[in-house]
Structure formats: C-alpha cells, structure tokens
Design an enzyme around this catalytic site. Structure first.
Site, PDB file in Angstrom:
ATOM      1  N   ARG A   1      -6.120  21.178 -17.324  1.00  0.00           N
ATOM      2  CA  ARG A   1      -7.094  22.012 -18.024  1.00  0.00           C
ATOM      3  C   ARG A   1      -7.433  21.344 -19.345  1.00  0.00           C
ATOM      4  O   ARG A   1      -6.842  20.349 -19.712  1.00  0.00           O
ATOM      5  CB  ARG A   1      -6.579  23.462 -18.214  1.00  0.00           C
ATOM      6  CG  ARG A   1      -5.121  23.596 -18.374  1.00  0.00           C
ATOM      7  CD  ARG A   1      -4.467  23.748 -19.709  1.00  0.00           C
ATOM      8  NE  ARG A   1      -5.269  24.006 -20.817  1.00  0.00           N
ATOM      9  CZ  ARG A   1      -5.232  23.266 -21.908  1.00  0.00           C
ATOM     10  NH1 ARG A   1      -4.434  22.213 -22.002  1.00  0.00           N
ATOM     11  NH2 ARG A   1      -5.975  23.558 -22.942  1.00  0.00           N
ATOM     12  N   GLY A   2      -8.419  21.964 -20.037  1.00  0.00           N
ATOM     13  CA  GLY A   2      -8.902  21.345 -21.264  1.00  0.00           C
ATOM     14  C   GLY A   2     -10.098  20.465 -20.899  1.00  0.00           C
ATOM     15  O   GLY A   2     -10.034  19.693 -19.934  1.00  0.00           O
ATOM     16  N   ALA A   3     -11.179  20.598 -21.684  1.00  0.00           N
ATOM     17  CA  ALA A   3     -12.449  19.986 -21.279  1.00  0.00           C
ATOM     18  C   ALA A   3     -12.363  18.474 -20.994  1.00  0.00           C
ATOM     19  O   ALA A   3     -12.759  18.032 -19.903  1.00  0.00           O
ATOM     20  CB  ALA A   3     -13.503  20.295 -22.337  1.00  0.00           C
TER      21      ALA A   3
ATOM     22  N   ARG B   1     -14.606  25.309 -12.089  1.00  0.00           N
ATOM     23  CA  ARG B   1     -14.667  25.960 -13.404  1.00  0.00           C
ATOM     24  C   ARG B   1     -16.018  25.618 -14.042  1.00  0.00           C
ATOM     25  O   ARG B   1     -16.356  24.438 -14.177  1.00  0.00           O
ATOM     26  CB  ARG B   1     -13.504  25.495 -14.306  1.00  0.00           C
ATOM     27  CG  ARG B   1     -12.133  25.834 -13.736  1.00  0.00           C
ATOM     28  CD  ARG B   1     -11.035  25.664 -14.781  1.00  0.00           C
ATOM     29  NE  ARG B   1     -11.072  26.724 -15.773  1.00  0.00           N
ATOM     30  CZ  ARG B   1     -10.410  26.683 -16.926  1.00  0.00           C
ATOM     31  NH1 ARG B   1      -9.702  25.621 -17.251  1.00  0.00           N
ATOM     32  NH2 ARG B   1     -10.472  27.695 -17.774  1.00  0.00           N
TER      33      ARG B   1
ATOM     34  N   GLN C   1      -1.886  29.296 -23.537  1.00  0.00           N
ATOM     35  CA  GLN C   1      -1.932  27.842 -23.755  1.00  0.00           C
ATOM     36  C   GLN C   1      -1.430  27.461 -25.148  1.00  0.00           C
ATOM     37  O   GLN C   1      -0.904  26.371 -25.351  1.00  0.00           O
ATOM     38  CB  GLN C   1      -3.364  27.309 -23.586  1.00  0.00           C
ATOM     39  CG  GLN C   1      -3.886  27.331 -22.163  1.00  0.00           C
ATOM     40  CD  GLN C   1      -4.653  28.596 -21.861  1.00  0.00           C
ATOM     41  OE1 GLN C   1      -4.326  29.669 -22.387  1.00  0.00           O
ATOM     42  NE2 GLN C   1      -5.648  28.513 -21.013  1.00  0.00           N
TER      43      GLN C   1
ATOM     44  N   ASP D   1     -15.359  23.578 -25.339  1.00  0.00           N
ATOM     45  CA  ASP D   1     -15.627  23.352 -23.913  1.00  0.00           C
ATOM     46  C   ASP D   1     -17.072  22.969 -23.651  1.00  0.00           C
ATOM     47  O   ASP D   1     -17.370  22.291 -22.683  1.00  0.00           O
ATOM     48  CB  ASP D   1     -15.249  24.592 -23.097  1.00  0.00           C
ATOM     49  CG  ASP D   1     -13.746  24.633 -22.927  1.00  0.00           C
ATOM     50  OD1 ASP D   1     -13.051  25.104 -23.843  1.00  0.00           O
ATOM     51  OD2 ASP D   1     -13.258  24.127 -21.899  1.00  0.00           O
TER      52      ASP D   1
ATOM     53  N   ASN E   1     -15.646  27.957 -26.655  1.00  0.00           N
ATOM     54  CA  ASN E   1     -14.245  27.533 -26.612  1.00  0.00           C
ATOM     55  C   ASN E   1     -13.426  28.717 -26.108  1.00  0.00           C
ATOM     56  O   ASN E   1     -13.955  29.806 -25.850  1.00  0.00           O
ATOM     57  CB  ASN E   1     -13.784  27.051 -27.994  1.00  0.00           C
ATOM     58  CG  ASN E   1     -12.423  26.364 -27.919  1.00  0.00           C
ATOM     59  OD1 ASN E   1     -12.206  25.493 -27.089  1.00  0.00           O
ATOM     60  ND2 ASN E   1     -11.489  26.777 -28.755  1.00  0.00           N
ATOM     61  N   LYS E   2     -12.142  28.502 -25.980  1.00  0.00           N
ATOM     62  CA  LYS E   2     -11.248  29.524 -25.430  1.00  0.00           C
ATOM     63  C   LYS E   2     -11.497  30.894 -26.054  1.00  0.00           C
ATOM     64  O   LYS E   2     -11.694  31.002 -27.265  1.00  0.00           O
ATOM     65  CB  LYS E   2      -9.804  29.077 -25.659  1.00  0.00           C
ATOM     66  CG  LYS E   2      -8.721  30.016 -25.218  1.00  0.00           C
ATOM     67  CD  LYS E   2      -8.835  30.471 -23.782  1.00  0.00           C
ATOM     68  CE  LYS E   2      -8.877  29.352 -22.775  1.00  0.00           C
ATOM     69  NZ  LYS E   2      -9.276  29.798 -21.413  1.00  0.00           N
TER      70      LYS E   2
END
Ligand code: MRU
Length: 346
Positions: free
Chosen positions: A46-48, A89, A196, A237, A247-248
């Site tokens: 995960r993570g862009a 995603r 996270q 993201d 973003n998150k």
C-alpha cells in the site's frame, strides 16, 4: 534499512506483507496477477508510490506467459491486465501512472516481437522501482530544509519507506533531516480504521531510532492546542493540478486543525502523484472500503452487528490549507495552479 517493501529477485516479485506488521516480518512472493491484485486490495502492499511499483511489475507478471501471436493481440492482453490491476484501488494515481508509462513504452516499439516487448515491460518496471528510490531521496533533500532542531512533527497514516520502494515521502524528509544531524521528535496518528500510523509509521520510525509518540486520531487537536507540534507533514495519493490533495482519511481534519492553530501543513509527494488532468480535487475518485474495517479492529468486533457504516479511505485537503508541497524537484508554494506546472517543466 534491513527491510525492503518490494524487490525483484530472479524472476519473482517479493513484497513485505504489511498487514502482519508490526508483529511479523513476512515476505510474500507474488507469482500471478491475481495475487498482485489481492495484495493491493488487502493492503499487503500500500501507499501510492509502492502501488505504482507493484502495479508495474504486476503488468509484467500478468503477460509474461502470454502466447499472443501478434503485437496487436499482445497489446490487447496488456490492456486487459492493466484494467484488471487498476480495478483494485482507485485513488492513488501512481498505480495508473506507472501502468500507463508501461503501456506508452510498449506502444512506442512498433517492430519488436512479443518476446522482446515482454522484456521491455520488465525493464520499465525495474526502472520505475529504481527511480522511485532516487525520487524519494530527492523529496528528502528538498524537505529537510524546513526541519529545524527541536521541531516536533505530526504525521498521519504511513508515508514512509513502507509506502514506497524504501525511503518514503513524508518520512523521507525526516530521515534526511536526521542524516543532516538535526534533532526533532515525531507525533504519529494511529490512523483508524487500518492503523497504518500505529502499525507501520511507528514500526519504521522506532526501528530508525527516531523519537516517536503515538497518539489516537482524536488527540491531534489537543496536541496542537498544547503546542506539542509545530509542523504537520503527510503524504498524498493524488494531487490535482491546483494543489488539492487526496490523502488518507483524516488528513482533511488535520489540515483544518492545523489552520486553526496556525501550524504549517505540508504535503510530501513525488510529481508522479500529480494528476495533471484534474483541475481540482472534486474529480478525485475516493475509495470506499468494506464495513468490517470499521466494525472490527484487528479481527475483534467493536461495534454491534447491524449498524450501518460509511468507510471512505481518503479525503481531499483543499489547496488553501496547504502551506507547501514537497517534491523531488523542490518545495512548491501557492499559488499551486501556477507553480506546480512550473516545477513539472523544470
Ligand atoms: O490506504 P493506504 O495505506 O494505501 O493509504 C496510504 C496513504 O494515504 C499515504 O499517505 C499515501 O499513499 C502516501 S504514501 C507515500
């Protein structure tokens, strides 16, 4: 760093399963495109920026056994694999950016055989992996200038080495500042629902020996009121060309809180996270995730059966709440509509 979120070894894609951290450091070998898709949707990776790297290798894994007889047939298969991986995603634009880059590379070679095109795809994925490390180090160099001795930085989710090929974006700034000998501390939001911040950011910061305080998401306001933090740095993201940043989930609340308390709020991201086709954040697709991520915490039921749930994975921080965007080519300040494209051309 002894751990590596992703590596290409021999003919295999090896990834660290992030769902098991901090308890277990287990590496998985992703052998099929279905396994790549599953690893992405389950947030094993995960993570862009990391999604971009894994997506690129995923395309290779998806077509490496292709028996296509013509270039046209092969290109159709490539497109199918890209659409399939892209269905995992929707928000992190790096996933689509990396796969588009591969598609463009293949389209450019009009005379190569299918076998040669497969090799081109693999070498492009390897190039994306290698470049990601250089880019993250560039973000670190750009951003370290804002870190001063004695600073206390709040971060959200995980925009660290784990979210990239190994050095991070928001955390790259901190890693670099520390390499430059600066001393500071970090406050990390736990980042519900999937934690996270608690599981991943704290894991890597503690391993790196950086003084880190874990807080629950709802403590950020009080921490700011008590002047315990003087900067906020988060990842991204997808950034629209006017600077609006997805973003998150929780990033928007943090930005509003930071604004109220007069605390600078920075985004750290590679330029590949900018979606130049979007004029503002309204067009950013926000991923909605499963209800049980909210009703349960690490497998334990924490809400009554039958309750309805809303679970957006990201939110959008409007550009007017962003002090600066830290990229590998320097820090961009408002007006972003004008200054982001200038940086792109640099
Ligand atoms: O749902 P996740 O864990 O993939 O969300 C990750 C984030 O929101 C990160 O802040 C973002 O991808 C930047 S990573 C360098």
């Amino acid at each position: 760093m002894k751990w590596k979120p992703v590596s290409w070894e021999g003919d295999s894609l090896k990834v660290l399963d992030q769902t098991l951290l901090p308890g277990e450091e287990k590496y998985l070998t992703l052998k099929s495109v279905e396994e790549v898709w599953e690893a992405i949707i389950s947030l094993r990776v995960r993570g862009a920026p990391l999604l971009g790297v894994v997506g690129a290798f995923g395309v290779y894994i998806g077509i490496r056994n292709s028996a296509a007889k013509s270039r046209e047939e092969f290109l159709r298969e490539v497109n199918k694999v890209i659409d399939y991986i892209g269905s995992s995603r929707p928000t992190a634009v790096n996933l689509f950016w990396a796969m588009q880059r591969i598609k463009e590379k293949v389209s450019k070679h009009t005379t190569l055989s299918v076998q040669e095109l497969k090799r081109i795809i693999l070498s492009e994925a390897i190039a994306i992996l290698k470049e990601d490390d250089e880019i993250c180090r560039g973000i670190g160099i750009s951003g370290a200038e804002i870190i001063k001795d004695g600073d206390s930085i709040l971060t959200h989710c995980n925009a660290g080495g784990l979210a990239t090929s190994g050095y991070g974006t928001a955390l790259a700034v901190l890693y670099r500042a520390r390499e430059e000998g600066k001393s500071f501390r970090v406050y990390a939001d736990e980042t519900r629902p999937l934690l996270q911040g608690a599981r991943l950011t704290c894991w890597e910061l503690v391993k790196a020996g950086i003084e880190t305080y874990l807080i629950c998401d709802d403590m950020a306001g009080e921490v700011m009121r008590e002047a315990k933090v003087n900067k906020v740095i988060v990842g991204a993201d997808r950034i629209a060309s006017n600077g609006d940043t997805a973003n998150k989930i929780g990033s928007y609340s943090l930005a509003v809180l930071a604004h109220y308390h007069n605390i600078p709020f920075y985004i750290a991201a590679p330029l590949s996270t900018v979606d130049w086709e979007l004029s503002n954040g309204e067009g950013i697709p926000i991923e909605l995730r499963r209800e049980d991520e909210v009703t349960h915490c690490r497998g334990v039921e924490i809400a009554p059966c039958g309750v309805k749930v809303y679970n957006p994975a990201f939110d959008v921080v409007p550009n007017k709440l962003i002090t600066g965007i830290i990229t590998e080519k320097g820090i961009v300040y408002p007006p972003y509509e004008k200054n982001l494209p200038l940086l792109r051309a640099k």
